[in-house]
Design a protein around this motif. Structure first.
Motif, short mmCIF file in Angstrom:
data_model
loop_
_atom_site.label_atom_id
_atom_site.label_comp_id
_atom_site.label_asym_id
_atom_site.label_seq_id
_atom_site.Cartn_x
_atom_site.Cartn_y
_atom_site.Cartn_z
N GLN A 1 -73.00 53.65 -19.60
CA GLN A 1 -74.17 53.02 -18.99
C GLN A 1 -75.26 54.04 -18.69
N ARG A 2 -74.85 55.22 -18.16
CA ARG A 2 -75.81 56.28 -17.88
C ARG A 2 -76.46 56.79 -19.16
N ALA A 3 -75.64 56.93 -20.20
CA ALA A 3 -76.17 57.39 -21.49
C ALA A 3 -77.21 56.42 -22.03
N GLN A 4 -76.93 55.13 -21.93
CA GLN A 4 -77.88 54.12 -22.39
C GLN A 4 -79.17 54.19 -21.58
N ILE B 1 -74.74 66.66 -18.02
CA ILE B 1 -74.14 65.62 -17.17
C ILE B 1 -72.72 65.32 -17.67
N PRO B 2 -71.69 65.68 -16.88
CA PRO B 2 -70.31 65.41 -17.29
C PRO B 2 -70.11 63.93 -17.64
N ILE B 3 -69.24 63.67 -18.58
CA ILE B 3 -68.90 62.35 -19.10
C ILE B 3 -70.03 61.79 -19.96
N VAL B 4 -71.28 61.86 -19.46
CA VAL B 4 -72.41 61.38 -20.26
C VAL B 4 -72.50 62.19 -21.55
N VAL C 1 -72.86 71.14 -8.80
CA VAL C 1 -74.20 71.16 -9.37
C VAL C 1 -74.25 70.33 -10.65
N SER C 2 -73.20 70.42 -11.47
CA SER C 2 -73.18 69.67 -12.72
C SER C 2 -73.09 68.17 -12.49
N LEU C 3 -72.49 67.78 -11.37
CA LEU C 3 -72.37 66.35 -11.06
C LEU C 3 -73.62 65.81 -10.37
N ALA C 4 -74.50 66.69 -9.89
CA ALA C 4 -75.68 66.25 -9.15
C ALA C 4 -76.58 65.32 -9.97
N ALA D 1 -75.05 61.89 -9.96
CA ALA D 1 -75.15 61.26 -8.65
C ALA D 1 -76.56 60.74 -8.39
N LEU D 2 -77.57 61.52 -8.79
CA LEU D 2 -78.96 61.09 -8.61
C LEU D 2 -79.27 59.85 -9.44
N GLU D 3 -78.75 59.82 -10.67
CA GLU D 3 -78.97 58.66 -11.53
C GLU D 3 -78.33 57.41 -10.93
N LEU D 4 -77.10 57.58 -10.40
CA LEU D 4 -76.42 56.44 -9.77
C LEU D 4 -77.19 55.95 -8.55
N ARG D 5 -77.72 56.88 -7.76
CA ARG D 5 -78.48 56.52 -6.57
C ARG D 5 -79.76 55.77 -6.94
#
Length: 224
Positions: free
Chosen positions: A114-117, A135-138, A199-202, A205-209
């Motif tokens: 979803q984030r990648a899209q 961005i990890p996972i993405v 830092v790599s997860l930040a 987290a910002l995208e989710l927020r």
């Protein structure tokens, strides 16, 4: 002991522990891990950021442990694994299409998709492909998604190379620079790796927020 391509024994390796990976496989392990993380969906859990940073630290020869990596080989292995992996993921996406992600029901993979899209929709192909590297996972799911969505091969190849080189070489050299300036830096390795992971997860987290805030705003607009 200087590690060139292989190091130690792989019999008791912990794939989530960067020092264990590097001790067992040396720079060869860097290439394999980055290939799996960026090219194969099953590699989404692998510690790419912390592995690159730790490898850079171990290139300085200033640690109290026995393992020292070659900086040129480390940079080469990191670039090769990340670039070949991303291209492989893209080709898999071109061949398998959206069915590839549909068969994976792991929650984090679906969130990453979803984030990648969202990245592709918001920033366009070039910027999204570069940003996804950090961005990890993405960075795992965007490559096959780009293939499935028909991103032009030339565009994808150019920008995945740019992003892959900035990501891999930047983190390795950052670790090397820090290790060169701090004696016995491996004493602080765990907290340093924790900072790198945070830092790599930040960005994620910002995208989710932002997504949640946008969802609330949209919902309030509908309610009115």
């Amino acid at each position: 002991m200087t590690a060139s391509l292989f190091a130690g024994s792989p019999l008791a390796v912990n794939v989530l522990d960067t020092q264990s990976l590097l001790s067992a496989f040396g720079v060869f392990g860097i290439a394999v891990v980055l290939f799996a993380e960026t090219g194969l969906l099953v590699g989404f859990f692998l510690p790419g950021d912390s592995l690159l940073f730790t490898a850079g630290l171990l290139c300085t020869g200033s640690s109290t442990g026995r393992l020292t990596l070659s900086l040129p080989l480390t940079l080469l292995a990191a670039a090769a694994g990340a670039l070949v992996g991303a291209q492989c993921g893209y080709l898999i996406g071109r061949k398998a299409g959206g069915a590839l992600l549909a068969r994976h029901h792991e929650g984090r993979l679906q969130q990453g998709a979803q984030r990648a899209q969202e990245l592709l929709d918001r920033y366009g192909h070039a910027k999204a492909i570069v940003l996804a590297r950090f961005i990890p996972i993405v960075r795992t799911v965007l490559n096959p998604m780009a293939g499935a969505l028909g991103v032009p091969a030339r565009t994808f190849t150019l920008w995945q190379c740019v992003g892959g080189l900035v990501w891999t070489q930047g983190l390795v050299l950052a670790g090397y620079a820090l290790g060169s300036s701090i004696p016995n830096v491996d004493r602080y390795l765990l907290p340093l790796v924790a900072v790198i992971v945070a830092v790599s997860l930040a960005p994620l987290a910002l995208e989710l927020r932002r997504a949640r805030a946008a969802g609330r705003t949209s919902k309030n607009g509908i309610d009115r």
